[in-house]
Design an enzyme around this catalytic site. Structure first.
Site, PDB file in Angstrom:
ATOM      1  CG  HIS A   1    -146.427 -40.243   3.109  1.00 18.65           C
ATOM      2  ND1 HIS A   1    -145.331 -39.906   3.508  1.00 18.65           N
ATOM      3  CD2 HIS A   1    -146.173 -41.333   2.416  1.00 18.65           C
ATOM      4  CE1 HIS A   1    -144.277 -40.500   3.226  1.00 18.65           C
ATOM      5  NE2 HIS A   1    -144.804 -41.647   2.457  1.00 18.65           N
TER       6      HIS A   1
HETATM    7  C1  UD1 Z   1    -146.553 -44.386  -1.805  1.00 19.95           C
HETATM    8  C2  UD1 Z   1    -145.810 -45.620  -1.435  1.00 19.95           C
HETATM    9  C3  UD1 Z   1    -145.078 -45.074  -0.148  1.00 19.95           C
HETATM   10  C4  UD1 Z   1    -144.265 -43.931  -0.378  1.00 19.95           C
HETATM   11  C5  UD1 Z   1    -145.169 -42.719  -0.881  1.00 19.95           C
HETATM   12  C6  UD1 Z   1    -144.303 -41.572  -1.361  1.00 19.95           C
HETATM   13  C7  UD1 Z   1    -146.441 -47.867  -1.875  1.00 19.95           C
HETATM   14  C8  UD1 Z   1    -147.336 -48.967  -1.154  1.00 19.95           C
HETATM   15  N1  UD1 Z   1    -146.510 -46.783  -1.140  1.00 19.95           N
HETATM   16  O1  UD1 Z   1    -147.461 -44.326  -0.840  1.00 19.95           O
HETATM   17  O2  UD1 Z   1    -144.054 -46.009   0.013  1.00 19.95           O
HETATM   18  O3  UD1 Z   1    -143.633 -43.408   0.760  1.00 19.95           O
HETATM   19  O4  UD1 Z   1    -145.792 -43.251  -2.152  1.00 19.95           O
HETATM   20  O5  UD1 Z   1    -145.116 -40.219  -1.365  1.00 19.95           O
HETATM   21  O6  UD1 Z   1    -146.280 -47.858  -2.925  1.00 19.95           O
HETATM   22  N2  UD1 Z   1    -153.356 -40.084  -4.556  1.00 19.95           N
HETATM   23  C9  UD1 Z   1    -153.662 -38.986  -5.064  1.00 19.95           C
HETATM   24  N3  UD1 Z   1    -152.985 -38.378  -5.986  1.00 19.95           N
HETATM   25  C10 UD1 Z   1    -151.692 -38.990  -6.427  1.00 19.95           C
HETATM   26  C11 UD1 Z   1    -151.235 -40.184  -5.842  1.00 19.95           C
HETATM   27  C12 UD1 Z   1    -152.202 -40.670  -4.902  1.00 19.95           C
HETATM   28  O7  UD1 Z   1    -154.660 -38.403  -4.583  1.00 19.95           O
HETATM   29  O8  UD1 Z   1    -151.236 -38.455  -7.377  1.00 19.95           O
HETATM   30  C13 UD1 Z   1    -154.100 -40.542  -3.298  1.00 19.95           C
HETATM   31  C14 UD1 Z   1    -155.071 -41.527  -3.743  1.00 19.95           C
HETATM   32  O9  UD1 Z   1    -156.332 -41.499  -2.947  1.00 19.95           O
HETATM   33  C15 UD1 Z   1    -154.433 -42.932  -3.487  1.00 19.95           C
HETATM   34  C16 UD1 Z   1    -153.632 -42.422  -2.030  1.00 19.95           C
HETATM   35  O10 UD1 Z   1    -153.351 -41.249  -2.163  1.00 19.95           O
HETATM   36  O11 UD1 Z   1    -155.237 -44.117  -3.128  1.00 19.95           O
HETATM   37  C17 UD1 Z   1    -152.323 -43.175  -1.955  1.00 19.95           C
HETATM   38  O12 UD1 Z   1    -151.605 -43.345  -2.983  1.00 19.95           O
HETATM   39  P1  UD1 Z   1    -150.500 -44.477  -3.358  1.00 19.95           P
HETATM   40  O13 UD1 Z   1    -149.455 -44.060  -4.349  1.00 19.95           O
HETATM   41  O14 UD1 Z   1    -151.145 -45.702  -3.283  1.00 19.95           O
HETATM   42  O15 UD1 Z   1    -149.508 -44.661  -1.859  1.00 19.95           O
HETATM   43  P2  UD1 Z   1    -148.787 -43.499  -1.129  1.00 19.95           P
HETATM   44  O16 UD1 Z   1    -149.607 -43.379   0.164  1.00 19.95           O
HETATM   45  O17 UD1 Z   1    -148.870 -42.218  -1.850  1.00 19.95           O
HETATM   46  N1  UDP Z   2    -141.042 -34.040  -0.611  1.00 17.20           N
HETATM   47  C1  UDP Z   2    -141.358 -32.755  -1.554  1.00 17.20           C
HETATM   48  N2  UDP Z   2    -142.889 -32.211  -1.200  1.00 17.20           N
HETATM   49  C2  UDP Z   2    -143.488 -32.506  -0.275  1.00 17.20           C
HETATM   50  C3  UDP Z   2    -143.006 -33.629   0.541  1.00 17.20           C
HETATM   51  C4  UDP Z   2    -142.022 -34.544   0.289  1.00 17.20           C
HETATM   52  O1  UDP Z   2    -140.693 -32.261  -2.309  1.00 17.20           O
HETATM   53  O2  UDP Z   2    -144.639 -31.842  -0.046  1.00 17.20           O
HETATM   54  C5  UDP Z   2    -139.880 -34.584  -1.194  1.00 17.20           C
HETATM   55  C6  UDP Z   2    -139.015 -34.563   0.151  1.00 17.20           C
HETATM   56  O3  UDP Z   2    -138.189 -33.408   0.213  1.00 17.20           O
HETATM   57  C7  UDP Z   2    -138.239 -35.984  -0.087  1.00 17.20           C
HETATM   58  C8  UDP Z   2    -139.091 -36.806  -0.687  1.00 17.20           C
HETATM   59  O4  UDP Z   2    -140.144 -35.943  -1.358  1.00 17.20           O
HETATM   60  O5  UDP Z   2    -137.083 -35.742  -1.145  1.00 17.20           O
HETATM   61  C9  UDP Z   2    -139.834 -37.601   0.297  1.00 17.20           C
HETATM   62  O6  UDP Z   2    -140.937 -38.334  -0.320  1.00 17.20           O
HETATM   63  P1  UDP Z   2    -142.166 -39.136   0.584  1.00 17.20           P
HETATM   64  O7  UDP Z   2    -142.114 -38.383   1.894  1.00 17.20           O
HETATM   65  O8  UDP Z   2    -143.358 -38.727  -0.324  1.00 17.20           O
HETATM   66  O9  UDP Z   2    -141.717 -40.548   0.603  1.00 17.20           O
HETATM   67  P2  UDP Z   2    -140.813 -41.448   1.295  1.00 17.20           P
HETATM   68  O10 UDP Z   2    -139.261 -40.769   1.334  1.00 17.20           O
HETATM   69  O11 UDP Z   2    -141.251 -41.715   2.688  1.00 17.20           O
HETATM   70  O12 UDP Z   2    -140.891 -42.663   0.769  1.00 17.20           O
END
Ligand code: UD1
Ligand code: UDP
Length: 356
Positions: free
Chosen positions: A203
């Protein structure tokens, strides 16, 4: 004492759950959800499965560009802080919600405590690296998961109120691992054979926003010798759809599934033959569960897992990823890393002590 916890993204719910559980009526906690993650399986499911109290505030900020998302959070968090006047604002990790919470509090001269302080990738192209550097520099109390994190802060001149507590994610994992093994039926539901599939998550912006890199990663998965279970983040499914790769993913060994709840995710991790990921949290969970991990990034903040041999940095090139997976050797040693599951308690004890 009154704490206001700012959370907004999936891994923060998992981290905050461990601290909320340790409050034991000694502290009043107000939970503020920024709304950064809003899909049920990226947000609500974690509140339900980890018994996190319902947020008092949900700002409903949603998705957006970095500036607009962080800016909207900043203004809305500020209004809540003025109303609630907490003694501490508690922020987790390195998302835009982390930075907005810390900055709103610091500007109001409210104490900020940062959980997961001192991590560095030394790659400023990562949005998370900017968030964590800024958050650390405006925090009043810094909870580090490791000595390396403490040293990183020291190099930036931050030495006051820096405490090593370990990693709160260990608390949540050890709290859940047995329950996941007993209750989750995901292995059966997906028709998997324990030890006979790879588990993948992707992601990070560096992978999803670079079509060449994302294609290389998918091509590597397709060339593997077993099924690849891939709970897919919405960001990644959108990217794959937009890029319209000339790959027949539908008839491949990749099993795309919706993002998992925590119990099912841990269950899938426990029985995977190997985990392929760019997630920060999952690298550590793989380590604690003694499952080999291949990290689809060019660097990691969790350097201890790499030094131990349980995690290998593979980058985003197909041949390199495949070479690393195929030649991986399980190490003999497995030193304890990042604490053994009492971190939430230590954080609360420390906050109470600081406020006396
Ligand atoms: C965010 C964090 C990242 C973290 C990740 C955990 C920042 C800059 N990034 O990344 O550090 O590792 O969360 O998962 O804060 N979207 C949906 N539904 C949702 C949320 C998001 O469809 O509920 C889609 C939207 O198109 C959005 C994209 O995902 O634009 C990215 O979401 P965003 O929260 O901006 O960043 P993540 O990639 O989730
Ligand atoms: N996780 C989850 N379901 C998923 C993917 C991740 O429960 O489909 C959990 C995972 O076990 C871990 C946390 O989410 O505890 C990690 O989050 P993510 O990878 O979104 O973010 P990051 O740690 O890279 O910031």
């Amino acid at each position: 004492m009154k704490i206001l916890t700012v959370i907004g993204a999936r891994p923060q719910f998992i981290k905050a759950a461990a601290v909320s559980r340790s409050l034991q009526h000694r502290v009043t906690e107000i939970i503020l959800h920024t709304g950064q993650h809003y899909d049920k399986n990226l947000s609500k499911v974690f509140f339900e499965e980890l018994d996190i109290p319902n947020p008092t505030y949900n700002l409903g900020v949603g998705s957006g560009t970095h500036g607009s998302q962080t800016g909207e959070m900043l203004g809305k968090i500020e209004a809540v802080l003025i109303k609630e006047e907490p003694d501490w604002v508690l922020v987790y990790g390195d998302t835009n919600s982390t930075l907005a919470g810390a900055l709103a509090a610091a500007k109001l001269n409210i104490n900020v405590a940062h959980v997961e302080a001192g991590l560095r990738s030394f790659n400023r192209r990562m949005p998370e690296e900017i968030n964590r550097i800024l958050t650390d520099h405006i925090s009043d109390l810094l909870f580090c998961p490791s000595d390396v994190a403490v040293q990183n802060l020291k190099k930036e001149g931050i030495t006051k109120n820096v405490v090593i507590v370990g990693d709160v994610m260990a608390d949540s994992l050890f709290y859940t691992a047995e329950k996941a093994a007993q209750k989750s039926k995901i292995i059966e539901t997906l028709g998997l054979k324990p030890g006979n599939y790879y588990l993948a998550t992707v992601h990070r912006a560096e992978n999803t926003d670079d079509p060449h890199r994302l294609k290389n990663i998918l091509e590597a998965f397709v060339a593997l010798d077993a099924q690849v279970v891939f709970p897919i983040h919405p960001r990644t499914s959108q990217a794959i759809e937009n890029y319209n790769f000339d790959l027949d993913l539908e008839n491949s060994n990749i099993k795309f599934v919706e993002p998992m709840g925590y119990l099912n995710m841990i269950r899938l991790e426990q029985s995977a033959k190997m985990i392929l990921t760019d997630s920060g949290g999952i690298q550590k969970e793989a380590y604690w569960l003694r499952v080999p991990c291949v990290t689809l990034r060019d660097e990691t903040e969790w350097v201890e897992t790499v030094e131990s041999g349980w995690n290998v940095i593979a980058g985003g090139d197909k041949e390199r990823i495949l070479h690393i997976i195929r030649n991986y050797q399980v190490p003999e040693e497995h030193p304890d890393l990042y604490g053994v599951g009492q971190v939430g308690q230590e954080i609360i004890d420390c906050l109470i002590e600081m406020s006396d």
